[in-house]
Every structure is written in structure tokens, then in C-alpha cells.
Motif scaffolding. Structure first.
Motif, PDB file in Angstrom:
ATOM      1  N   GLU A   1       0.829  -1.206   0.000  1.00 45.72           N
ATOM      2  CA  GLU A   1       0.000   0.000   0.000  1.00 45.72           C
ATOM      3  C   GLU A   1       0.865   1.258   0.000  1.00 45.72           C
ATOM      4  O   GLU A   1       0.596   2.221  -0.733  1.00 45.72           O
ATOM      5  N   VAL A   2       1.910   1.256   0.823  1.00 44.49           N
ATOM      6  CA  VAL A   2       2.795   2.417   0.908  1.00 44.49           C
ATOM      7  C   VAL A   2       3.523   2.630  -0.417  1.00 44.49           C
ATOM      8  O   VAL A   2       3.666   3.773  -0.886  1.00 44.49           O
ATOM      9  N   GLN A   3       3.978   1.549  -1.034  1.00 50.86           N
ATOM     10  CA  GLN A   3       4.668   1.672  -2.320  1.00 50.86           C
ATOM     11  C   GLN A   3       3.770   2.317  -3.372  1.00 50.86           C
ATOM     12  O   GLN A   3       4.217   3.167  -4.156  1.00 50.86           O
ATOM     13  N   LYS A   4       2.506   1.947  -3.373  1.00 50.88           N
ATOM     14  CA  LYS A   4       1.568   2.526  -4.333  1.00 50.88           C
ATOM     15  C   LYS A   4       1.368   4.014  -4.080  1.00 50.88           C
ATOM     16  O   LYS A   4       1.306   4.818  -5.016  1.00 50.88           O
ATOM     17  N   ILE A   5       1.271   4.384  -2.806  1.00 50.14           N
ATOM     18  CA  ILE A   5       1.110   5.795  -2.462  1.00 50.14           C
ATOM     19  C   ILE A   5       2.326   6.602  -2.916  1.00 50.14           C
ATOM     20  O   ILE A   5       2.188   7.691  -3.483  1.00 50.14           O
ATOM     21  N   VAL A   6       3.504   6.067  -2.667  1.00 51.99           N
ATOM     22  CA  VAL A   6       4.733   6.758  -3.055  1.00 51.99           C
ATOM     23  C   VAL A   6       4.762   6.995  -4.564  1.00 51.99           C
ATOM     24  O   VAL A   6       5.080   8.102  -5.042  1.00 51.99           O
ATOM     25  N   LYS A   7       4.412   5.982  -5.332  1.00 56.20           N
ATOM     26  CA  LYS A   7       4.440   6.108  -6.789  1.00 56.20           C
ATOM     27  C   LYS A   7       3.349   7.054  -7.292  1.00 56.20           C
ATOM     28  O   LYS A   7       3.614   7.939  -8.109  1.00 56.20           O
ATOM     29  N   ASN A   8       2.131   6.871  -6.792  1.00 51.73           N
ATOM     30  CA  ASN A   8       0.998   7.649  -7.303  1.00 51.73           C
ATOM     31  C   ASN A   8       1.082   9.124  -6.933  1.00 51.73           C
ATOM     32  O   ASN A   8       0.622   9.989  -7.686  1.00 51.73           O
ATOM     33  N   GLN A   9       1.656   9.423  -5.764  1.00 48.87           N
ATOM     34  CA  GLN A   9       1.713  10.812  -5.309  1.00 48.87           C
ATOM     35  C   GLN A   9       3.104  11.426  -5.475  1.00 48.87           C
ATOM     36  O   GLN A   9       3.358  12.526  -4.980  1.00 48.87           O
ATOM     37  N   HIS A  10       3.987  10.721  -6.146  1.00 45.90           N
ATOM     38  CA  HIS A  10       5.313  11.233  -6.496  1.00 45.90           C
ATOM     39  C   HIS A  10       6.110  11.648  -5.243  1.00 45.90           C
ATOM     40  O   HIS A  10       6.827  12.658  -5.264  1.00 45.90           O
ATOM     41  N   VAL A  11       5.975  10.867  -4.196  1.00 49.98           N
ATOM     42  CA  VAL A  11       6.733  11.123  -2.966  1.00 49.98           C
ATOM     43  C   VAL A  11       8.220  10.932  -3.258  1.00 49.98           C
ATOM     44  O   VAL A  11       8.617   9.990  -3.954  1.00 49.98           O
ATOM     45  N   THR A  12       9.050  11.816  -2.732  1.00 51.89           N
ATOM     46  CA  THR A  12      10.480  11.786  -3.044  1.00 51.89           C
ATOM     47  C   THR A  12      11.328  11.107  -1.981  1.00 51.89           C
ATOM     48  O   THR A  12      12.472  10.729  -2.253  1.00 51.89           O
ATOM     49  N   THR A  13      10.772  10.965  -0.758  1.00 51.20           N
ATOM     50  CA  THR A  13      11.603  10.568   0.379  1.00 51.20           C
ATOM     51  C   THR A  13      10.819   9.666   1.328  1.00 51.20           C
ATOM     52  O   THR A  13       9.651   9.930   1.614  1.00 51.20           O
ATOM     53  N   ILE A  14      11.480   8.618   1.808  1.00 51.17           N
ATOM     54  CA  ILE A  14      10.927   7.792   2.890  1.00 51.17           C
ATOM     55  C   ILE A  14      11.693   8.165   4.159  1.00 51.17           C
ATOM     56  O   ILE A  14      12.916   8.036   4.224  1.00 51.17           O
ATOM     57  N   PHE A  15      10.981   8.623   5.160  1.00 45.98           N
ATOM     58  CA  PHE A  15      11.624   9.047   6.401  1.00 45.98           C
ATOM     59  C   PHE A  15      11.712   7.895   7.400  1.00 45.98           C
ATOM     60  O   PHE A  15      10.771   7.110   7.551  1.00 45.98           O
ATOM     61  N   TYR A  16      12.847   7.838   8.092  1.00 48.46           N
ATOM     62  CA  TYR A  16      13.012   6.905   9.210  1.00 48.46           C
ATOM     63  C   TYR A  16      13.520   7.694  10.401  1.00 48.46           C
ATOM     64  O   TYR A  16      13.705   8.903  10.341  1.00 48.46           O
TER      65      TYR A  16
END
Length: 315
Positions: A244-259
Motif C-alpha cells: 500500500e505504501v509503495q503505491k502511495i509513493v508512486k501515485n503521489q510522487h513522494v520523493t523521500t521515505i523518512f526513518y
């Protein structure tokens, strides 16, 4: 320390100066060495107690640097410190071991900051079920989000509440507590202004974090948080949630995964690698570590703002 943190050196110096000033007066009631003995359960509350308390208090912190607060287990010595303190500042339901120790040993001295923070069921949590049955918790589920300190307005309310408790417990030094609180509140107010301005014009409104700690911040400043895990940062997300998160990142053009600093970045790095984006630290400011021991709540909040602005292309 990053460049964004350097901007608060002057503010930190002011806080330090005020912490040293206004500390005179009669010795604090019932404290060691004439100081009021205060126990703080974890870093955001420790920062308030030390900054507002100044030289009039002796602050003991239950969550050591490098320890994830959600995982805290108390030693017999720490239980004894709770029992002997004149004030125990904690957040009920965040650290069950602290709740139990206060209930059994410090009912009169315990001060739960949750009511002052006006916690809400933000819907940020994710219930973990069997594979294929992961769903976001609704507002009616009643899971109150504990991460009030990442919203400067809620943090302000808790600063005021703790200041009132310190003044009530040690009236001889009340003026000093109030003076230092005024300075701290001014700095937290600046944070709110900087966040409002800094996040007002962003190309992206969604950010992805390994730990769902930022719902209050997102709501306050018009962003949307997507968390990989739930309130507990070391929880393992299911394959369904990762997809689900991967799809959100791709669809909304997210640039960064924060940790974050205190938990393994493995899951965040794996998702970032799979979808071809960057990783960066966004601190939940639950505690300090060896790597950021020179930081403060104020400097870490400003570093978070800088990271959000970069990740979301904010003007």
C-alpha cells in the motif's frame, strides 16, 4: 549539527541565561540539596522540566539516551526515584511501566500531561491483523495519539501545565519557573510561526514515515502523513501494508521515505530502494542518542522542518 540547528543558538543561549537567572529564593521544599526532585518519563517532558525548572530542580529522566521510550522497563532504582520524587511528569498510556509505578508509588506526585495535551484519535494507527486484513484505525476506535510534542501548539499547553505544577509544588521559586516558562514559550511560538511559513507553499503534501508519530504535525500544517508502521515504531508492517505504501509513493510522487534515529531503518530503506526514492531522518523527538546528544527539542524540530521542506519541494 546541521545548518538549520545553528539558527537556534541564540535562542538556546537565551534559554540558558534565563535558566540560570531567577533561580534564587528559598530552597525548594523536600528536594535534594535544596532543589525540588522531579522525575520526567521521557525526553520531551525532560526538556520542559529542565528548561522551566532551571537550577531550582533536580531532574531525573527515566528513559536513557538511545532507549526507545515505548520499550521502557524500569529498574528497582528508578521505581525508588519515582516513589521519592515530589513531582513525576509523565504521559499516561505511553509507557505502561511508568503508569504502573506511579499508580503504586506516586499517586500524589504523579502528573499526567495527556489532559493538557488534549490528545485525539487521529486515525494514524494501524491495527495489525492476519495477512490481507490490515486496516487503518478509525477515529471511533479510540486509540489516542500520544505524540503531542510534535505539534508546537499542544506542546505549549503542556509547558503551561508543567509550569503550574512546579509553581504549586515549590511556591518559593514560582517566579523563576514562570519567567523561564515565558522564554521557552516564546521559542516554541517561533517554531509554530516557522512551520506555518515554511510549509505554506509545498508542491507535495504527502510525506511517508516509518513511525506514525506525525499526525498532529501534519494536521496542524496542512500535510498528510502516511506511516509504514503504527504508533509503536519497531512494529513489523505486513506485506500488504508495504505494498500500500509503495503505491502511495508512486501515485503521489513522494520523493523521500523518512526513518528515525532510535529504530532500524531497514524497512524504510527497502521500500525506498524498491520504488527508487531517497531516505532521510525525520525525528519523532522521543529521545536523544549518542549521535544527536548535543541537540535539543527546539533544534530537532527545526531540522525536521528543513527535511520536510526539502522532501515536499516547499517554496
Amino acid at each position: 549539527m546541521r545548518s538549520s540547528a545553528r539558527a537556534v543558538v541564540a535562542g538556546a543561549a537565551v534559554l540558558a541565561a534565563v535558566a540560570l537567572a531567577g533561580c534564587g529564593g528559598s530552597p525548594a521544599a523536600g528536594g535534594s540539596g535544596g532543589k525540588l526532585d522531579v522525575v520526567a518519563s521521557f525526553y520531551p517532558l525532560e526538556f520542559i522540566a529542565r528548561t522551566v525548572g532551571g537550577d531550582a530542580v533536580n531532574v531525573t529522566t527515566l528513559t536513557a539516551p538511545g532507549v526507545e521510550p515505548h520499550d521502557l522497563e524500569l529498574t528497582p532504582k528508578q521505581v525508588g526515584q519515582i516513589a521519592s520524587a515530589k513531582l513525576v511528569v509523565y504521559e499516561k498510556s505511553l509507557q505502561p511501566a511508568v503508569d504502573e509505578a506511579v499508580e503504586q508509588n506516586a499517586k500524589d506526585a504523579g502528573f499526567d500531561v495527556a489532559p493538557a495535551a488534549q490528545l485525539e484519535a487521529t486515525g494514524a494507527d494501524f491495527e495489525e491483523h492476519e495477512e490481507g486484513a490490515v486496516k487503518p484505525a478509525s477515529h471511533t476506535d479510540g486509540a489516542l495519539d500520544p505524540h503531542f510534542w510534535l505539534d508546537p501548539i499542544r506542546y505549549t499547553a503542556v509547558v503551561n501545565a508543567v509550569t503550574d505544577k512546579l509553581a504549586a509544588a515549590d511556591s518559593a521559586n514560582a517566579d523563576g519557573y514562570k519567567a523561564r516558562a515565558k522564554t521557552l514559550l516564546g521559542e516554541v511560538g517561533k517554531l509554530d510561526t516557522e512551520y506555518k511559513t515554511g510549509l505554506a507553499n509545498c508542491k507535495l503534501k504527502t510525506f511517508v514515515t516509518s513511525h506514525e508519530a506525525f499526525a498532529y504535525l501534519a494536521k496542524r500544517y496542512g500535510l498528510t502523513m502516511v506511516g509504514i508502521a503504527g504508533f509503536t515504531p519497531d512494529a513489523e508492517p505486513t506485506p500488504t501494508r508495504i505494498e500500500e505504501v509503495q503505491k502511495i509513493v508512486k501515485n503521489q510522487h513522494v520523493t523521500t521515505i523518512f526513518y528515525e534515529e532510535l529504530v532500524s531503518p531497514k524497512v524504510a530503506e527497502t521500500i525506498a530502494r524498491d520504488v527508487g526514492v531517497k531516505t532521510a531522518v525525520l525525528s519523532p523527538i522521543e529521545g536523544l542518542s549518542d549521535a544527536n546528544s548535543s541537540e535539543t527539542y527546539l533544534s530537532l524540530m527545526r531540522e525536521n522542518l528543513s527535511e520536510l521542506r526539502k522532501a515536499n519541494s516547499c517554496a
